[in-house]
Write an enzyme that holds these catalytic residues in place. Structure first.
Site, mmCIF file in Angstrom:
data_model
loop_
_atom_site.group_PDB
_atom_site.id
_atom_site.type_symbol
_atom_site.label_atom_id
_atom_site.label_comp_id
_atom_site.label_asym_id
_atom_site.label_seq_id
_atom_site.Cartn_x
_atom_site.Cartn_y
_atom_site.Cartn_z
ATOM 1 C CB SER A 273 50.064 43.180 38.130
ATOM 2 O OG SER A 273 50.526 44.464 37.802
ATOM 3 C CG ASP B 48 43.382 44.414 35.556
ATOM 4 O OD1 ASP B 48 42.550 44.473 34.641
ATOM 5 O OD2 ASP B 48 43.748 45.405 36.208
ATOM 6 C CG HIS C 92 45.621 46.451 39.200
ATOM 7 N ND1 HIS C 92 45.777 45.852 37.960
ATOM 8 C CD2 HIS C 92 46.840 46.376 39.799
ATOM 9 C CE1 HIS C 92 47.031 45.440 37.812
ATOM 10 N NE2 HIS C 92 47.689 45.747 38.912
#
Length: 403
Positions: free
Chosen positions: A207, A233, A361
């Site tokens: 992220s 991700d 996620h």
């Protein structure tokens, strides 16, 4: 019917009845038997994936799900055990790395990192977590990497404002500062550990961390030590879309928990982290005790305070990811996360792509074994030590050989 025939018939009926009971007993034993769980099935096998802002979703049974399988010993299954797992289970040491002092003689920042040193000429996987997480986010996947590459080292930092890192106030979460922090941590670790030169480095970021490692790779500050970088991700398009709902997401999560176990339980039930062992390992690093309330375990990081920097993190990420030198890999929880620029780049073979649709996620925490496998393969593909270069012409001439 004679007495002898009657006795024979009675004995046969009794034997038949006993055989029936024996067959029933065997069927009951087979019904009670639960097959052993195969390697890698201890993790939740859900085909759904949620947005990059929040990994909540509904459990969707699939044909491959073995609902009654037994885990292969601790700690793979997790069960309802919500006790925290200590960081010493996964790392050999922790380091506190202080930056240069300011005008008052105090260090500007003291980074806390988790470290397992590489062996011989093994690679160093440098991990940067996402916003609101900590270095423990990579504990489980780091241990899985070492199973596949026993010489590998793992360096996982707590970013400023996260984990046990002591940060100045007010906090500056700009991408430039975070990139500078990561480079400083790598260099300071080298000095503290007495490494004459940096091991071969693989940067891994989840992220926000994906934006940080990409920005560092783009500067080429690590020189030839950098073999490649992996982003987990996050892509520019979906990240910018997700930021619009981040404020709503933050307002819906609990402000605190009565115990650490309650915090772990919330992460599992909300599907924020889908693998219980990962939750038991990483969630304790997200909370700190603030006595005086019924829910004393509060979030260490004020994510709302990072809002002014959200756009700075992700604008231009796709272009930088494709342009930076070195091997590159993207690991996503769903194909919906790909934007146009990355889709074209993938079709042109500019980077390798792996999709884990059963993960949320936190793909590396939901599927640590599979993530470790693709990271280990990524290292092997980019390992220059295995290259055999032809001898130089001058060396052949010195040996008296004809060229």
């Amino acid at each position: 019917m004679s007495d002898l025939q009657k006795a024979w018939a009675k004995k046969k009926a009794a034997l038949s009845e006993q055989e029936v009971f024996n067959e029933l007993d065997e069927e009951e034993e087979e019904a009670d038997y639960v097959p052993e769980l195969q390697e890698g099935q201890g993790q939740d096998d859900d085909s759904s994936s949620a947005s990059s802002a929040s990994s909540t979703g509904t459990v969707v049974p699939t044909p491959s799900r073995n609902l009654f399988a037994r885990p292969l010993g601790p700690p793979r299954g997790g069960g309802r055990n919500l006790d925290p797992i200590a960081w010493t289970t996964y790392f050999e040491r922790e380091l506190f790395l202080s930056s240069q002092p300011d005008d008052d003689g105090k260090p500007q920042i003291t980074h806390h990192v988790y470290l397992t040193s590489p062996v011989d000429k093994g690679p160093l996987f440098v991990m940067h977590h996402g916003a609101g997480s900590s270095g423990l986010s990579f504990a489980v996947v780091g241990s899985e990497i070492r199973k596949k590459v026993p010489t590998a080292g793992i360096l996982s930092l707590d970013a400023r404002g996260h984990g046990l890192t002591v940060s100045p106030s007010p906090l500056d979460y700009s991408l430039e500062i975070l990139r500078s922090d990561l480079l400083s941590v790598i260099k300071q670790t080298q000095m503290q550990m007495g490494w004459k030169e940096l091991p071969p480095v693989i940067l891994v970021g989840h992220s926000l961390g994906g934006a940080v490692v990409t920005d560092l790779a783009r500067t080429y500050a690590l020189g030839s030590s950098l073999l490649g970088y992996t982003v987990l991700d996050v892509v520019e398009g979906s990240a910018m879309d997700a930021l619009q709902s981040m404020t709503t997401y933050l307002s819906t999560r609990p402000t605190g928990f009565a115990t650490i176990q309650a915090g772990i339980d919330w992460h599992i039930r909300s599907r924020t982290i889908r693998y219980p062992v990962s939750a038991r390992t990483s969630v304790p690093g997200l909370l700190s005790e603030v006595p005086g309330s019924s829910r004393p375990w509060k979030w260490r990081t004020d994510l709302a305070a990072t809002e002014p920097f959200w756009a700075d993190w992700f604008v231009g990420l796709s272009k930088k990811f494709l342009a930076a030198k070195g091997g590159k890999m993207l690991v996503l929880a769903g194909t919906d996360r790909l934007d146009t620029e990355l889709t074209i780049g993938q079709m042109q073979g500019k980077y390798s792509l792996h999709i884990f649709p059963e993960a949320g996620h936190f793909v590396h925490e939901d599927r640590p074994e599979e993530t470790a496998m693709v990271l280990a393969d990524f290292y092997r593909r980019n390992d220059r030590s295995q290259l055999i270069l032809p001898p130089k012409v001058s060396e052949l001439l010195a040996q008296g050989k004809r060229v």
